[in-house]
Design a protein around this motif. Structure first.
Motif, PDB file in Angstrom:
ATOM      1  N   ASP A 121     -49.587  -1.763  16.191  1.00  0.00           N
ATOM      2  CA  ASP A 121     -50.924  -2.040  15.680  1.00  0.00           C
ATOM      3  C   ASP A 121     -51.887  -2.511  16.764  1.00  0.00           C
ATOM      4  OD1 ASP A 121     -50.121  -1.381  13.133  1.00  0.00           O
ATOM      5  OD2 ASP A 121     -49.648  -3.446  12.576  1.00  0.00           O
ATOM      6  N   GLN A 122     -51.364  -2.817  17.952  1.00  0.00           N
ATOM      7  CA  GLN A 122     -52.204  -3.345  19.017  1.00  0.00           C
ATOM      8  C   GLN A 122     -52.839  -2.220  19.824  1.00  0.00           C
ATOM      9  OE1 GLN A 122     -50.284  -6.371  21.327  1.00  0.00           O
ATOM     10  NE2 GLN A 122     -49.231  -7.201  19.551  1.00  0.00           N
ATOM     11  N   THR A 123     -53.940  -2.545  20.486  1.00  0.00           N
ATOM     12  CA  THR A 123     -54.605  -1.555  21.329  1.00  0.00           C
ATOM     13  C   THR A 123     -53.832  -1.393  22.634  1.00  0.00           C
ATOM     14  OG1 THR A 123     -55.980  -3.179  22.466  1.00  0.00           O
ATOM     15  CG2 THR A 123     -56.859  -2.224  20.416  1.00  0.00           C
ATOM     16  N   LYS A 124     -54.130  -0.334  23.334  1.00  0.00           N
ATOM     17  CA  LYS A 124     -53.463  -0.092  24.614  1.00  0.00           C
ATOM     18  C   LYS A 124     -53.768  -1.225  25.590  1.00  0.00           C
ATOM     19  CE  LYS A 124     -52.740   3.206  28.296  1.00  0.00           C
ATOM     20  NZ  LYS A 124     -53.163   4.425  28.942  1.00  0.00           N
ATOM     21  N   GLU A 125     -55.001  -1.749  25.550  1.00  0.00           N
ATOM     22  CA  GLU A 125     -55.374  -2.835  26.446  1.00  0.00           C
ATOM     23  C   GLU A 125     -54.547  -4.091  26.158  1.00  0.00           C
ATOM     24  OE1 GLU A 125     -57.679  -0.953  24.779  1.00  0.00           O
ATOM     25  OE2 GLU A 125     -58.169   0.244  26.548  1.00  0.00           O
ATOM     26  N   GLN A 126     -54.317  -4.376  24.879  1.00  0.00           N
ATOM     27  CA  GLN A 126     -53.502  -5.534  24.519  1.00  0.00           C
ATOM     28  C   GLN A 126     -52.059  -5.352  24.986  1.00  0.00           C
ATOM     29  OE1 GLN A 126     -54.377  -5.289  20.317  1.00  0.00           O
ATOM     30  NE2 GLN A 126     -55.696  -7.107  20.390  1.00  0.00           N
ATOM     31  N   LEU A 127     -51.551  -4.138  24.818  1.00  0.00           N
ATOM     32  CA  LEU A 127     -50.194  -3.848  25.269  1.00  0.00           C
ATOM     33  C   LEU A 127     -50.095  -3.958  26.787  1.00  0.00           C
ATOM     34  CD1 LEU A 127     -49.477  -0.772  22.977  1.00  0.00           C
ATOM     35  CD2 LEU A 127     -48.501  -3.057  22.738  1.00  0.00           C
ATOM     36  N   MET A 128     -51.149  -3.504  27.469  1.00  0.00           N
ATOM     37  CA  MET A 128     -51.169  -3.564  28.929  1.00  0.00           C
ATOM     38  C   MET A 128     -51.119  -5.018  29.402  1.00  0.00           C
ATOM     39  SD  MET A 128     -51.147  -1.503  31.520  1.00  0.00           S
ATOM     40  CE  MET A 128     -51.856   0.054  31.079  1.00  0.00           C
ATOM     41  N   LYS A 129     -51.829  -5.906  28.715  1.00  0.00           N
ATOM     42  CA  LYS A 129     -51.795  -7.330  29.075  1.00  0.00           C
ATOM     43  C   LYS A 129     -50.390  -7.894  28.926  1.00  0.00           C
ATOM     44  CE  LYS A 129     -56.426  -9.112  28.257  1.00  0.00           C
ATOM     45  NZ  LYS A 129     -57.254  -9.981  27.420  1.00  0.00           N
ATOM     46  N   LYS A 130     -49.713  -7.538  27.815  1.00  0.00           N
ATOM     47  CA  LYS A 130     -48.353  -8.024  27.596  1.00  0.00           C
ATOM     48  C   LYS A 130     -47.411  -7.474  28.661  1.00  0.00           C
ATOM     49  CE  LYS A 130     -48.518  -8.975  22.734  1.00  0.00           C
ATOM     50  NZ  LYS A 130     -47.691  -9.194  21.576  1.00  0.00           N
ATOM     51  N   ALA A 131     -47.575  -6.190  28.999  1.00  0.00           N
ATOM     52  CA  ALA A 131     -46.723  -5.576  30.019  1.00  0.00           C
ATOM     53  C   ALA A 131     -46.958  -6.236  31.370  1.00  0.00           C
ATOM     54  CB  ALA A 131     -46.998  -4.077  30.095  1.00  0.00           C
ATOM     55  N   ARG A 132     -48.219  -6.568  31.654  1.00  0.00           N
ATOM     56  CA  ARG A 132     -48.554  -7.244  32.917  1.00  0.00           C
ATOM     57  C   ARG A 132     -47.902  -8.622  32.950  1.00  0.00           C
ATOM     58  NH1 ARG A 132     -53.846  -7.284  32.452  1.00  0.00           N
ATOM     59  NH2 ARG A 132     -54.001  -5.108  33.064  1.00  0.00           N
ATOM     60  N   ALA A 133     -47.958  -9.333  31.812  1.00  0.00           N
ATOM     61  CA  ALA A 133     -47.366 -10.673  31.741  1.00  0.00           C
ATOM     62  C   ALA A 133     -45.854 -10.618  31.928  1.00  0.00           C
ATOM     63  CB  ALA A 133     -47.702 -11.318  30.400  1.00  0.00           C
ATOM     64  N   GLN A 134     -45.224  -9.528  31.481  1.00  0.00           N
ATOM     65  CA  GLN A 134     -43.774  -9.382  31.619  1.00  0.00           C
ATOM     66  C   GLN A 134     -43.394  -8.628  32.883  1.00  0.00           C
ATOM     67  OE1 GLN A 134     -41.958  -7.931  28.034  1.00  0.00           O
ATOM     68  NE2 GLN A 134     -43.101  -9.348  26.738  1.00  0.00           N
ATOM     69  N   ASN A 135     -44.412  -8.295  33.701  1.00  0.00           N
ATOM     70  CA  ASN A 135     -44.209  -7.618  34.981  1.00  0.00           C
ATOM     71  C   ASN A 135     -43.410  -6.318  34.837  1.00  0.00           C
ATOM     72  OD1 ASN A 135     -44.741  -7.385  37.692  1.00  0.00           O
ATOM     73  ND2 ASN A 135     -42.894  -8.476  38.317  1.00  0.00           N
ATOM     74  N   ILE A 136     -43.788  -5.501  33.875  1.00  0.00           N
ATOM     75  CA  ILE A 136     -43.129  -4.209  33.663  1.00  0.00           C
ATOM     76  C   ILE A 136     -43.653  -3.225  34.702  1.00  0.00           C
ATOM     77  CG2 ILE A 136     -42.907  -2.269  32.064  1.00  0.00           C
ATOM     78  CD1 ILE A 136     -42.939  -4.323  29.786  1.00  0.00           C
ATOM     79  N   ARG A 137     -42.734  -2.638  35.446  1.00  0.00           N
ATOM     80  CA  ARG A 137     -43.113  -1.729  36.524  1.00  0.00           C
ATOM     81  C   ARG A 137     -43.563  -0.379  35.954  1.00  0.00           C
ATOM     82  NH1 ARG A 137     -41.734  -3.033  41.549  1.00  0.00           N
ATOM     83  NH2 ARG A 137     -41.161  -0.941  42.224  1.00  0.00           N
ATOM     84  N   GLY A 138     -44.581   0.220  36.576  1.00  0.00           N
ATOM     85  CA  GLY A 138     -45.083   1.528  36.170  1.00  0.00           C
ATOM     86  C   GLY A 138     -46.011   1.495  34.975  1.00  0.00           C
TER      87      GLY A 138
END
Length: 124
Positions: free
Chosen positions: A90-107
């Motif tokens: 349900d989240q936007t791509k930008e919100q998901l990107m923030k979470k991925a950045r916080a978890q340091n997901i590569r790529g």
């Protein structure tokens, strides 16, 4: 209408621009720059010169009703699940990107939304 022509603006918009322009001039901004900033401010606030017939598209009453019922359905589902935080889908791509950045997901910068969701689920 030539560029810079103010005929399509309402009297209220013209007064507002004049007031803003004077304010900038009191702050020491040059007259030409003050005028440009004033009209930019008016355009940003009101979307430019008002035209007859209004601007933008109007939604039909059926479309508004459908939007309201969709919103109500979504709110009821959120209440039922007992969770106020939205699921990953349900989240936007930008919100998901923030979470991925916080978890340091590569790529993450090249991932599509579905790939971000999968990567976030794998990381938890």
């Amino acid at each position: 209408m030539p560029q810079g022509d103010k005929d399509k603006y309402t009297d209220k918009q013209k007064r507002k621009a004049e007031h803003i322009e004077k304010s900038y001039e009191r702050k020491g901004v040059s007259g030409k720059e003050a005028e440009a900033r004033a009209w930019a401010t008016v355009n940003k606030q009101s979307g430019g010169g008002n035209r007859s017939g209004g601007s933008g598209q109007k939604k039909s009453s059926q479309a508004k009703s459908a939007d309201r019922s969709d919103s109500a359905r979504q709110a009821a589902a959120t209440r039922k699940s007992g969770s106020r935080s939205a699921s990953l889908a349900d989240q936007t791509k930008e919100q998901l990107m923030k979470k991925a950045r916080a978890q340091n997901i590569r790529g993450r910068s090249t991932m599509r939304k579905q790939e971000l969701i999968s990567a976030l689920r794998r990381s938890n």
